[in-house]
Design an enzyme around this catalytic site. Structure first.
Site, short mmCIF file in Angstrom:
data_model
loop_
_atom_site.label_atom_id
_atom_site.label_comp_id
_atom_site.label_asym_id
_atom_site.label_seq_id
_atom_site.Cartn_x
_atom_site.Cartn_y
_atom_site.Cartn_z
N GLN A 193 9.12 -3.54 -2.26
CA GLN A 193 8.98 -2.59 -3.36
C GLN A 193 8.81 -1.17 -2.84
OE1 GLN A 193 6.52 -3.41 -6.83
NE2 GLN A 193 6.47 -5.58 -6.25
N ASN B 135 1.65 2.04 -3.65
CA ASN B 135 2.29 0.75 -3.75
C ASN B 135 1.78 -0.28 -2.75
OD1 ASN B 135 4.84 -1.12 -4.16
ND2 ASN B 135 4.79 -0.61 -1.98
N TYR C 42 -6.50 -11.73 -5.39
CA TYR C 42 -5.34 -10.91 -5.73
C TYR C 42 -5.41 -10.48 -7.20
CZ TYR C 42 -0.45 -9.46 -6.14
OH TYR C 42 0.71 -8.72 -6.36
N LYS D 155 -5.81 -6.65 -8.76
CA LYS D 155 -4.84 -6.04 -9.66
C LYS D 155 -5.46 -5.71 -11.02
CE LYS D 155 -1.44 -5.98 -6.76
NZ LYS D 155 -0.96 -4.68 -6.22
N THR E 199 10.72 -10.03 -2.70
CA THR E 199 10.37 -9.20 -1.55
C THR E 199 9.82 -10.09 -0.44
OG1 THR E 199 8.05 -8.84 -2.14
CG2 THR E 199 9.68 -7.36 -3.16
#
Length: 285
Positions: free
Chosen positions: A18, A102, A167, A171, A202
């Site tokens: 990304q 990012n 995670y 976020k 990715t």
């Protein structure tokens, strides 16, 4: 004229995936780029993290668009390294108009089995790294009374992720950071938003453990990933999304076309969040 002509954008995690898509897309829209990524393995991350040669590939793709780029290895877990990159970017270009924070990593384990280092690395990169990067560039934006900040959250900023609680927590935290920063920086004419990707194709999503998870059994492979990905959205025949679709959203947020948009979480997930989801561990009769 391209919509980012004359602007300079700082992108973290820019070596591949990304991040590279952000750097190249912003350059294609006319921006000069300041690119940051690390050059070593994070031990608790189960796939290969970025290296210098990955960052140099980003440099080559940006320069092929006839845009200038300052690319440096730096770790978003270091405020000193980030400050040095921002200082160099300002010395080279004179201003930084946009930030795409990012940089992010992923790992997985049941929360009661996860060691503290695994938890800390994900939260330190994904959440605290975004804060550190903002902290490095925001004083310049306040001084100029202009700027656009785009943080990378996730659909896991809205939903839990069984097997990756750290995670999901990071976020969710990014969205709290974004909304708080939008309130603090709005009076200075600095906009703060987030992009929330769904399943993106990715390096973060292409490794054996993730293949096993997508397959539902050990020994999963890329074909299992592609097949399972078709269930992650509501658009027919669309599986894992290319990173460029996220970069397109970030480029719009960085542009003057989004001048009145701040405090928003822009979801790009092919409709994933509209799905009812699944029960990972149904009770047996």
């Amino acid at each position: 004229m391209s919509r980012l002509e004359g602007k300079v954008a700082l992108v973290t995690g820019a070596a591949r995936g990304q991040g590279r898509a952000h750097a190249v897309t912003l350059a294609r829209e006319g921006a000069e780029i300041v690119a940051v990524d690390l050059d070593r393995q994070i031990d608790t991350v189960p796939y290969d993290t970025a290296r210098e040669q990955d960052l140099q590939q980003t440099v080559a793709e940006v320069e092929a668009l006839d845009r200038r780029i300052v690319a440096r290895t730096a770790d978003v877990r270091s405020s000193e390294q980030l400050a040095a990159v921002v200082e160099e970017g300002l010395a080279t270009f004179g201003h930084i108009d946009a930030l795409v924070a990012n940089a992010g990593v992923f790992s997985q384990a049941p929360l009661w089995e996860m060691d503290e280092q695994t938890w800390d690395d994900v939260v330190d990169v994904n959440l605290k790294g975004a804060w550190r990067t903002m902290k490095a560039v925001v004083p310049h934006m306040i001084e100029r009374r202009t700027g656009s900040i785009v943080l990378t959250s996730s659909v896991n900023g809205f939903r839990g992720n069984p097997g990756a609680a750290h995670y999901a927590a990071s976020k969710h935290g990014v969205l709290g950071l974004m909304r708080s920063a939008a309130l603090e920086l709005g009076p200075h004419r600095v906009r703060v938003n987030a992009v929330c990707p769904g399943l993106i194709d990715t390096p973060m999503t292409n490794w054996p453990g993730l293949y096993d998870r997508m397959a539902g059994h050990p020994g999963g492979d890329r074909a299992d990933f592609e097949r399972a990905a078709l269930h992650y959205g509501i658009l027919g025949g669309v599986g894992a999304l290319p990173p460029e679709v996220i970069a397109d959203a970030a480029a719009w947020l960085a542009s003057d076309g989004a001048w009145a948009v701040t405090g928003q979480a822009i979801v790009v997930d092919a409709g994933h969040l509209e799905l009812p989801g699944f029960n990972p561990a149904p009770l047996q009769p």
